[in-house]
Enzyme design. Structure first.
Site, short mmCIF file in Angstrom:
data_model
loop_
_atom_site.label_atom_id
_atom_site.label_comp_id
_atom_site.label_asym_id
_atom_site.label_seq_id
_atom_site.Cartn_x
_atom_site.Cartn_y
_atom_site.Cartn_z
N SER A 1 -15.42 -5.15 54.26
CA SER A 1 -16.16 -3.90 53.75
C SER A 1 -17.60 -4.31 53.04
O SER A 1 -18.84 -3.87 53.23
CB SER A 1 -15.34 -3.18 52.70
OG SER A 1 -16.17 -1.98 52.33
N LYS B 1 -16.81 -2.98 46.18
CA LYS B 1 -16.22 -2.51 47.50
C LYS B 1 -14.78 -2.16 47.39
O LYS B 1 -13.92 -2.22 48.37
CB LYS B 1 -16.76 -3.09 48.75
CG LYS B 1 -17.74 -3.55 49.22
CD LYS B 1 -18.80 -2.20 48.96
CE LYS B 1 -18.61 -1.31 50.20
NZ LYS B 1 -19.32 -0.06 50.16
N GLY B 2 -14.46 -1.91 45.84
CA GLY B 2 -13.07 -1.61 45.75
C GLY B 2 -12.71 -0.27 45.41
O GLY B 2 -11.58 0.09 45.42
N TYR C 1 -10.20 11.91 50.69
CA TYR C 1 -10.12 13.10 49.71
C TYR C 1 -11.74 13.29 49.05
O TYR C 1 -12.27 12.37 48.98
CB TYR C 1 -9.24 12.95 48.52
CG TYR C 1 -7.85 13.23 49.11
CD1 TYR C 1 -7.09 14.22 48.67
CD2 TYR C 1 -7.07 12.11 49.47
CE1 TYR C 1 -5.86 14.56 49.15
CE2 TYR C 1 -5.93 12.12 50.07
CZ TYR C 1 -5.06 13.60 49.89
OH TYR C 1 -3.72 13.76 50.13
#
Length: 307
Positions: A155, A64-65, A255
């Site tokens: 997260s 989750k990074g 993005y």
């Protein structure tokens, strides 16, 4: 006269045969041996000499990074091919017992000179992974992408919660898992995965620091290009990724990628709203991470703007 014509035809036939051989060797990379199955360790195509190669670089974490985003962004580079799925070879015993031939068979086909990249964030916290990766290739380049460990924990919980709810299974609220009698429960697995200094210490027992590149996951989300340029340099890749490969999607809030006129956004699980956690509990979490974060900063020689 007839003999002259026959001799000319014979010479022409020989020239055509030699030309066919030359063209075939060019298509197969200079080898006239038959192509092997793509699942073997010497897999190749009869047309472009592609092979499945062991990775020259591995994204080892963190969970989750932002590992998926980083992998997809690196895949914009023409000299990079990536393994599409997490392989979990070095951290799952069932997979590791299958051997390197099986691991190689999970890799993409690449041309000579292209870099194979695999990512499995579970490697970072797996005690057995560093030595196994070293045995596979002591020169492999390792990429670690990190983010605020408190945000990473939330997260992490959110993903597990979503998976449990999808299977109609109950799951405790985050605060009940995180706190025990008002104090941080250090046995909570998601918390342990955020203790970056402990896991990195195991990798540094095996690999030199210069062989591990640290990516700022929070910066990658805010502005991908500078982090991608640093990764290109670390991987000794010519600069091919540009700011024009990214555009901000206001609907998704992050993005997306542009390549050869086509756009690609990460799936709907990225940017999923976090599960609720009280401000008081989050402050306790941030205080708990102060010392571990400081130790990590000292190890990597830089600091991050974390809570």
């Amino acid at each position: 006269m007839l003999w002259t014509v026959l001799l000319a035809l014979l010479v022409l036939l020989l020239l055509q045969t030699q030309l066919s051989v030359c063209l075939r060797e060019l298509r197969t990379g200079g080898s006239s041996s038959p192509a092997y199955s793509s699942s073997s360790s010497s897999s190749s195509s009869s047309h472009n000499a592609t092979q499945q190669r062991l990775p020259g670089a591995i994204i080892i974490g963190v969970r989750k990074g932002g590992t998926r985003a980083l992998l997809e962004m690196l895949n914009l580079h023409p000299d990079v091919e990536v393994a599409k799925a997490e392989v979990h070879y070095f951290n799952i015993e069932e997979h590791f017992r299958r051997g390197l031939a099986w691991y190689r068979a999970q890799m993409p086909l690449t041309l000579p000179g292209q870099l194979t990249v695999e990512k499995t964030p579970g490697y970072f916290a797996a005690p057995q992974a560093p030595a196994r990766v070293w045995d596979m290739n002591p020169a492999v380049r390792l990429i670690l992408i990190v983010r605020d460990p408190a945000e990473r924990l939330v997260s992490d919980y959110t993903q597990v919660l979503h998976n449990r709810l999808t299977r109609h299974k109950p799951y405790l609220p985050l605060e009940e898992l995180l706190l025990h009698k008002g104090h941080i429960d250090t046995g909570y697995k998601a918390l342990q995965r955020s203790l970056y200094h402990q896991h990195l210490a195991r990798w540094l027992e095996v690999f030199p620091r210069e062989q591990i590149h640290v990516v700022d996951g929070d910066a990658l989300i805010r502005d991908p290009f500078p982090e991608l340029r640093k990764a290109e340099r670390f991987l000794d890749l010519p600069p091919r990724i540009s700011p024009n490969n990214f555009y901000y999607n206001t609907t998704k809030g992050f993005y997306c990628l542009l390549s050869a006129g086509h756009d690609k956004c990460l799936d709907e699980s990225k940017g999923r709203p976090h599960a609720p956690l009280s401000a008081q509990a989050f402050k306790k979490l941030c205080r708990y991470f102060r010392k571990p974060n400081k130790l990590f900063f000292e190890m990597v020689g830089r600091s991050f703007s974390w809570c």
